[in-house]
Each structure stands twice: as structure tokens, then as C-alpha cells.
Design a protein around this motif. Structure first.
Motif, short mmCIF file in Angstrom:
data_model
loop_
_atom_site.label_atom_id
_atom_site.label_comp_id
_atom_site.label_asym_id
_atom_site.label_seq_id
_atom_site.Cartn_x
_atom_site.Cartn_y
_atom_site.Cartn_z
N GLY A 104 0.79 -1.23 0.00
CA GLY A 104 0.00 0.00 0.00
C GLY A 104 0.83 1.28 0.00
N GLN A 105 1.98 1.25 0.66
CA GLN A 105 2.85 2.44 0.65
C GLN A 105 3.30 2.74 -0.78
OE1 GLN A 105 6.14 2.31 3.68
NE2 GLN A 105 5.49 0.17 3.84
N GLY A 106 3.68 1.65 -1.50
CA GLY A 106 4.09 1.79 -2.90
C GLY A 106 2.93 2.26 -3.76
N GLY A 107 1.73 1.71 -3.48
CA GLY A 107 0.54 2.10 -4.22
C GLY A 107 0.28 3.59 -4.08
N ARG A 108 0.45 4.10 -2.86
CA ARG A 108 0.20 5.52 -2.62
C ARG A 108 1.19 6.40 -3.40
NH1 ARG A 108 0.23 7.39 3.36
NH2 ARG A 108 2.40 6.91 3.05
N GLN A 109 2.45 5.98 -3.41
CA GLN A 109 3.46 6.75 -4.15
C GLN A 109 3.14 6.75 -5.64
OE1 GLN A 109 7.63 5.62 -3.11
NE2 GLN A 109 6.68 4.59 -1.37
N LYS A 111 0.23 6.35 -7.07
CA LYS A 111 -1.02 7.06 -7.39
C LYS A 111 -0.74 8.53 -7.71
CE LYS A 111 -5.67 6.61 -7.15
NZ LYS A 111 -6.78 5.78 -6.83
N ASN A 112 0.23 9.12 -7.03
CA ASN A 112 0.59 10.50 -7.33
C ASN A 112 1.17 10.61 -8.73
OD1 ASN A 112 -0.14 11.33 -4.78
ND2 ASN A 112 1.89 10.91 -3.94
N GLY A 117 -3.45 4.83 -13.45
CA GLY A 117 -3.29 3.39 -13.19
C GLY A 117 -4.59 2.80 -12.66
N ILE A 118 -4.69 1.49 -12.71
CA ILE A 118 -5.89 0.80 -12.20
C ILE A 118 -5.48 0.08 -10.93
CG2 ILE A 118 -7.65 -0.96 -12.73
CD1 ILE A 118 -6.07 0.22 -15.74
N GLN A 157 -5.34 0.18 5.84
CA GLN A 157 -5.62 1.62 5.82
C GLN A 157 -5.53 2.21 4.41
OE1 GLN A 157 -2.49 4.28 7.37
NE2 GLN A 157 -1.20 2.46 7.49
N TYR A 158 -4.83 1.50 3.51
CA TYR A 158 -4.64 2.03 2.15
C TYR A 158 -5.79 1.69 1.21
CZ TYR A 158 0.16 2.73 3.70
OH TYR A 158 1.27 3.14 4.38
N ILE A 159 -6.73 0.89 1.70
CA ILE A 159 -7.76 0.32 0.81
C ILE A 159 -8.57 1.39 0.06
CG2 ILE A 159 -9.74 0.08 2.40
CD1 ILE A 159 -9.89 -2.88 1.38
N TYR A 160 -8.74 2.55 0.68
CA TYR A 160 -9.58 3.59 0.07
C TYR A 160 -8.99 4.21 -1.18
CZ TYR A 160 -12.31 2.96 4.22
OH TYR A 160 -13.07 2.38 5.19
N GLN A 161 -7.72 4.01 -1.43
CA GLN A 161 -7.14 4.61 -2.64
C GLN A 161 -7.26 3.65 -3.84
OE1 GLN A 161 -3.27 5.29 -1.08
NE2 GLN A 161 -2.42 3.39 -1.84
N TYR A 162 -7.88 2.48 -3.62
CA TYR A 162 -7.98 1.47 -4.68
C TYR A 162 -9.35 1.54 -5.38
CZ TYR A 162 -3.51 -0.19 -3.27
OH TYR A 162 -2.16 -0.25 -3.03
N ASP A 163 -9.35 1.21 -6.69
CA ASP A 163 -10.59 1.29 -7.47
C ASP A 163 -11.44 0.05 -7.32
OD1 ASP A 163 -9.69 3.70 -8.79
OD2 ASP A 163 -8.27 2.42 -9.87
N TYR A 164 -10.80 -1.09 -7.10
CA TYR A 164 -11.51 -2.38 -7.04
C TYR A 164 -11.04 -3.17 -5.82
CZ TYR A 164 -12.48 -1.62 -12.04
OH TYR A 164 -12.88 -1.11 -13.25
#
Ligand code: 5GP
Length: 203
Positions: A104-109, A111-112, A117-118, A157-164
């Protein structure tokens, strides 16, 4: 069909089965590449350098951070993991879709950097199931498993930044859900129209 390859980001608490899921899904899409990350973690039995990860020393990883080689990196369970800018660009520019299995940390980086991305989050059906999967894998020490269970909660905690969200109750069903997401994303109007406009000269 796409000019620039699509970017699929898959995250999950460790043990939710996302690596198996990604490995299964790439078998169905010849144009989908499962990105290989760099890590300072030691290889588990059966893991191959260059296939599962690119295993590097802590010094080498630090050197790569200093050289700004990573589009994202994170420290997880005491080890470092990262995706290089070059690997993403190389494949995407060739029109190849990429699937990234990162935390999730990587996902957040990402996303910026890549809002287009999906983002897909994989959940285990329950905490009990997650613990059982981690123990069954039995390649990690008890201490490691405890660390991973604790981190699983933080990962949520990172789940909200995901589309699916895909709940991995049954691998076959979860693979099917992830395949459907990939196919649906490839059929999005904004992705397909620019490619067919010239073909039919209708629009
Ligand atoms: P494992 O040690 O079980 O292979 O992976 C531990 C965690 O590291 C998993 O959640 C996995 O998704 C994550 N991971 C693997 N590669 C990368 C990466 O390049 N970047 C980030 N941020 N996480 C990664």
C-alpha cells in the motif's frame, strides 16, 4: 490495442494470495507483463533471481535510491522493495500492459505519479484464513509471521485509494474477477475510441 500499456497495481496484506493471483492472471494475457521488483530480502527456497525478484544487497539498494532509480520503494517487514522507473517506462512505451504486485505504501506513491493506473486491492476472506495461509506457506519464521499479521492491519488503511476490491476466497474465482477487471478496463470508451476512430471514419 492500446498505444501506451496500462498499469495495474495490485496490493494486499501479505498472505492474501496476490502473488499467485498475479502469476495466474498473466497466463491469460500475452500482452501483460508481471513486473519484477528489486528487494533486499533473502530468496525463499525455490525463488529465482530475476524471476521472482531481483535480489540485491542493502548497499546496492541504497545506491539505487540515491540515483533516483525507483518510481516507488518501501520498507516492509524490515526489508526494502522497489520498482524502477526504467522497467515501467520500457514496457509501457512498447504498449505492453504491466501488473505490479506492491504494498500500500508503494501504491500511494504510484497514485501520485500515475493517477491513470488501475488500483486493485486483494482481501483474504478472514483474519483466521490469512493466518492459516501464512503458516501453511511455512517458509517464514514464527517471528516473521507475527510481523506480517501485524502489518496486515496497517496495510488495510490504504484500501480507500484502490478502485476495485477482490476477496480471495477461492483462487479460481479471484483470478476470474481480476481477469474481468482487466478486460473491462481495456474496453473503456476513452481507451478504445481513439484507436477505432481512424478505422471507421465515423466519429
Ligand atoms: P514478500 O516478501 O512476501 O515477497 O513481499 C512482501 C511485500 O512486499 C508484499 O506485500 C509485496 O506486494 C510487496 N512488494 C513486492 N515488491 C514490491 C515493490 O517493488 N514495491 C513495494 N512497495 N512493495 C513490494
Amino acid at each position: 490495442m492500446n498505444k501506451e500499456g496500462l498499469l495495474f497495481i495490485i496490493s494486499a496484506p501479505s498472505g492474501a494470495g496476490k502473488t499467485s493471483l498475479c502469476k495466474e492472471v498473466v497466463k491469460f494475457f500475452p500482452n501483460l507483463y508481471h513486473s519484477v521488483s528489486y528487494t533486499t530480502r533473502l530468496p525463499r527456497p525455490g525463488e529465482k533471481d530475476g524471476e521472482d525478484y531481483l535480489f540485491v544487497s542493502k548497499d546496492k539498494f541504497q545506491e539505487m535510491i540515491d540515483d533516483r532509480s525507483f518510481v516507488e520503494w518501501a520498507e516492509i517487514h524490515g526489508n526494502r522493495y522497489g520498482t524502477t522507473i526504467d522497467s515501467l517506462k520500457e514496457y509501457r512505451h512498447k504498449g505492453i500492459d504491466i501488473i505490479l504486485d506492491i504494498d500500500g505504501q508503494g501504491g500511494r506513491q504510484l497514485k501520485n505519479e500515475y493517477p491513470d493506473g488501475i488500483y486493485v486491492f486483494i482481501l483474504p476472506p478472514s483474519r483466521k484464513d490469512l493466518e492459516e495461509r501464512l503458516r501453511l506457506r511455512s517458509t517464514d519464521s514464527d517471528e516473521d509471521i507475527e510481523k506480517r499479521l501485524k502489518n496486515a492491519k496497517e496495510e488495510l488503511q490504504y484500501i480507500y485509494q484502490y478502485d476495485y476490491i477482490v476477496v480471495n476466497n477461492d483462487l479460481e474465482e479471484a483470478v476470474s474477477a481480476l481477469k474481468s477487471i482487466i478486460i473491462a478496463e481495456k474496453c473503456r470508451r476513452d481507451r478504445v475510441l481513439p484507436l477505432v476512430k481512424g478505422l471507421f471514419q465515423l466519429l
